[in-house]
Structure formats: C-alpha cells, structure tokens
Write a protein that holds these residues in place. Sequence first.
Motif, PDB file in Angstrom:
ATOM      1  N   LEU A  81      42.324  -9.414 -83.740  1.00 44.91           N
ATOM      2  CA  LEU A  81      41.824 -10.789 -83.846  1.00 44.91           C
ATOM      3  C   LEU A  81      42.920 -11.736 -84.336  1.00 44.91           C
ATOM      4  O   LEU A  81      43.061 -12.849 -83.844  1.00 44.91           O
ATOM      5  N   LYS A  82      43.690 -11.278 -85.320  1.00 45.72           N
ATOM      6  CA  LYS A  82      44.753 -12.120 -85.876  1.00 45.72           C
ATOM      7  C   LYS A  82      45.809 -12.405 -84.814  1.00 45.72           C
ATOM      8  O   LYS A  82      46.282 -13.541 -84.695  1.00 45.72           O
ATOM      9  N   GLU A  83      46.178 -11.395 -84.043  1.00 43.15           N
ATOM     10  CA  GLU A  83      47.166 -11.610 -82.982  1.00 43.15           C
ATOM     11  C   GLU A  83      46.647 -12.630 -81.970  1.00 43.15           C
ATOM     12  O   GLU A  83      47.374 -13.531 -81.553  1.00 43.15           O
ATOM     13  N   GLY A  84      45.374 -12.504 -81.585  1.00 41.68           N
ATOM     14  CA  GLY A  84      44.772 -13.462 -80.664  1.00 41.68           C
ATOM     15  C   GLY A  84      44.722 -14.852 -81.265  1.00 41.68           C
ATOM     16  O   GLY A  84      45.026 -15.848 -80.595  1.00 41.68           O
ATOM     17  N   ARG A  85      44.349 -14.935 -82.524  1.00 43.14           N
ATOM     18  CA  ARG A  85      44.284 -16.220 -83.242  1.00 43.14           C
ATOM     19  C   ARG A  85      45.655 -16.867 -83.293  1.00 43.14           C
ATOM     20  O   ARG A  85      45.816 -18.054 -83.015  1.00 43.14           O
ATOM     21  N   ASP A  86      46.675 -16.066 -83.656  1.00 41.95           N
ATOM     22  CA  ASP A  86      48.035 -16.601 -83.753  1.00 41.95           C
ATOM     23  C   ASP A  86      48.519 -17.120 -82.394  1.00 41.95           C
ATOM     24  O   ASP A  86      49.171 -18.169 -82.321  1.00 41.95           O
ATOM     25  N   SER A  87      48.201 -16.404 -81.341  1.00 40.10           N
ATOM     26  CA  SER A  87      48.591 -16.832 -79.996  1.00 40.10           C
ATOM     27  C   SER A  87      47.918 -18.155 -79.627  1.00 40.10           C
ATOM     28  O   SER A  87      48.562 -19.068 -79.097  1.00 40.10           O
ATOM     29  N   LEU A  88      46.632 -18.273 -79.923  1.00 42.01           N
ATOM     30  CA  LEU A  88      45.909 -19.511 -79.633  1.00 42.01           C
ATOM     31  C   LEU A  88      46.484 -20.685 -80.425  1.00 42.01           C
ATOM     32  O   LEU A  88      46.657 -21.781 -79.896  1.00 42.01           O
ATOM     33  N   LYS A  89      46.794 -20.452 -81.699  1.00 41.24           N
ATOM     34  CA  LYS A  89      47.365 -21.515 -82.516  1.00 41.24           C
ATOM     35  C   LYS A  89      48.726 -21.947 -81.984  1.00 41.24           C
ATOM     36  O   LYS A  89      49.048 -23.140 -81.971  1.00 41.24           O
ATOM     37  N   GLU A  90      49.530 -21.009 -81.530  1.00 42.27           N
ATOM     38  CA  GLU A  90      50.843 -21.329 -80.978  1.00 42.27           C
ATOM     39  C   GLU A  90      50.694 -22.163 -79.707  1.00 42.27           C
ATOM     40  O   GLU A  90      51.424 -23.132 -79.500  1.00 42.27           O
ATOM     41  N   GLN A  91      49.712 -21.810 -78.863  1.00 40.71           N
ATOM     42  CA  GLN A  91      49.470 -22.578 -77.644  1.00 40.71           C
ATOM     43  C   GLN A  91      49.033 -24.009 -77.964  1.00 40.71           C
ATOM     44  O   GLN A  91      49.504 -24.969 -77.351  1.00 40.71           O
ATOM     45  N   ILE A  92      48.131 -24.152 -78.943  1.00 35.75           N
ATOM     46  CA  ILE A  92      47.667 -25.486 -79.349  1.00 35.75           C
ATOM     47  C   ILE A  92      48.840 -26.290 -79.920  1.00 35.75           C
ATOM     48  O   ILE A  92      49.001 -27.476 -79.627  1.00 35.75           O
ATOM     49  N   LEU A  93      49.672 -25.647 -80.738  1.00 36.40           N
ATOM     50  CA  LEU A  93      50.842 -26.312 -81.305  1.00 36.40           C
ATOM     51  C   LEU A  93      51.734 -26.868 -80.188  1.00 36.40           C
ATOM     52  O   LEU A  93      52.140 -28.039 -80.236  1.00 36.40           O
ATOM     53  N   LYS A  94      52.030 -26.052 -79.208  1.00 38.20           N
ATOM     54  CA  LYS A  94      52.879 -26.499 -78.095  1.00 38.20           C
ATOM     55  C   LYS A  94      52.238 -27.667 -77.344  1.00 38.20           C
ATOM     56  O   LYS A  94      52.919 -28.630 -76.986  1.00 38.20           O
ATOM     57  N   GLN A  95      50.938 -27.581 -77.134  1.00 36.33           N
ATOM     58  CA  GLN A  95      50.247 -28.657 -76.424  1.00 36.33           C
ATOM     59  C   GLN A  95      50.255 -29.954 -77.238  1.00 36.33           C
ATOM     60  O   GLN A  95      50.422 -31.043 -76.679  1.00 36.33           O
ATOM     61  N   MET A  96      50.083 -29.847 -78.545  1.00 35.96           N
ATOM     62  CA  MET A  96      50.121 -31.043 -79.390  1.00 35.96           C
ATOM     63  C   MET A  96      51.511 -31.673 -79.343  1.00 35.96           C
ATOM     64  O   MET A  96      51.645 -32.894 -79.330  1.00 35.96           O
ATOM     65  N   GLU A  97      52.555 -30.838 -79.306  1.00 34.54           N
ATOM     66  CA  GLU A  97      53.917 -31.362 -79.213  1.00 34.54           C
ATOM     67  C   GLU A  97      54.149 -32.032 -77.850  1.00 34.54           C
ATOM     68  O   GLU A  97      54.751 -33.107 -77.782  1.00 34.54           O
TER      69      GLU A  97
END
Length: 153
Positions: A81-97
């Motif tokens: 779950l943490k790996e999936g969560r971290d991946s989703l957060k990284e994707q959102i971060l890139k999109q926000m940038e």
Amino acid sequence: MNFKEYTRNEFLEEHLEDCPEDVNLPMLPICENGDDEEQCKKCWENAIKGIEFKNPVEVFAQNNIQLLDELRIAEEQYKMLKEGRDSLKEQILKQMEIYGVNKFEDDKFSVSYVKGSTGSTFDSAKFKKNYPDIFKEYSKPSVRAASIRFKVK
C-alpha cells in the motif's frame, strides 16, 4: 524439580516469595530470611547459576507464531500500500509542477505543493567524537517507550 518445565523468568516469578532451600537449591550463608530484598536476589542468582531452563525464545515462538505471522502479512500489505501511495503522490507532484498548481481542494481532500528546499542538520555523532566532554555537558537523557522492530524478509 524439573527446571526444563520453566523459563528462567517463569521460575523466578513463581518462586518469588520462596527461598532457594524451599526447592532444594543452595542458599548463600548471608541469608536474612527474606529481610533484605537485594540479598534475596543475590541468593536466587547464585542458586540458579548453571541450571538449564526452557529456552524463552522457543516458548515465545510457540505461543506467538500465529500473531507473528499475522503481523508479517500486515507488514507486507502495508509495504504494498505504501509503495502504491508513494507512486500516486509522485504522480500528483509531477502534475502539480506541470500545471503550476500550488493547492487543490474539494469536498473529499486537499493537496498542497511544497517546494523543495535546502537546510542543514547537526552531525551529533561527529561532534560527540570530536568533543566528547562538551557533548556530555549538553546532553540530556530522553525516555523512549518500549517498542518492537519487525522486518519482513
């Protein structure tokens, strides 16, 4: 008496109020018939020296194997779950940038972009090595609650 029926701690706990001679073990000649708690501890330590008790690690494993296995499974699920969560957060971060968005909110959640920064940390290990007296002078004890570390291999 069969000492292999007990772990060392189980035996001492069960016989806390006894004297070693009550279970046919040698006593120290300084015995004060239980009047001095520290002397009693020394007497017991001397009396059980060399006695082989049941291995507490084996008893722990036998009594807790199901609980340990449940924790192993929970840790594996948490890791996934943490790996999936971290991946989703990284994707959102890139999109926000990409879109230059600093904050987004709706009725279910809010997400804020936090810019990267550079800070400094204090290398206490190096300081302690180079200046042990000063380190000791400015150090203060901190109490940590008991805990466990559990690692899935």
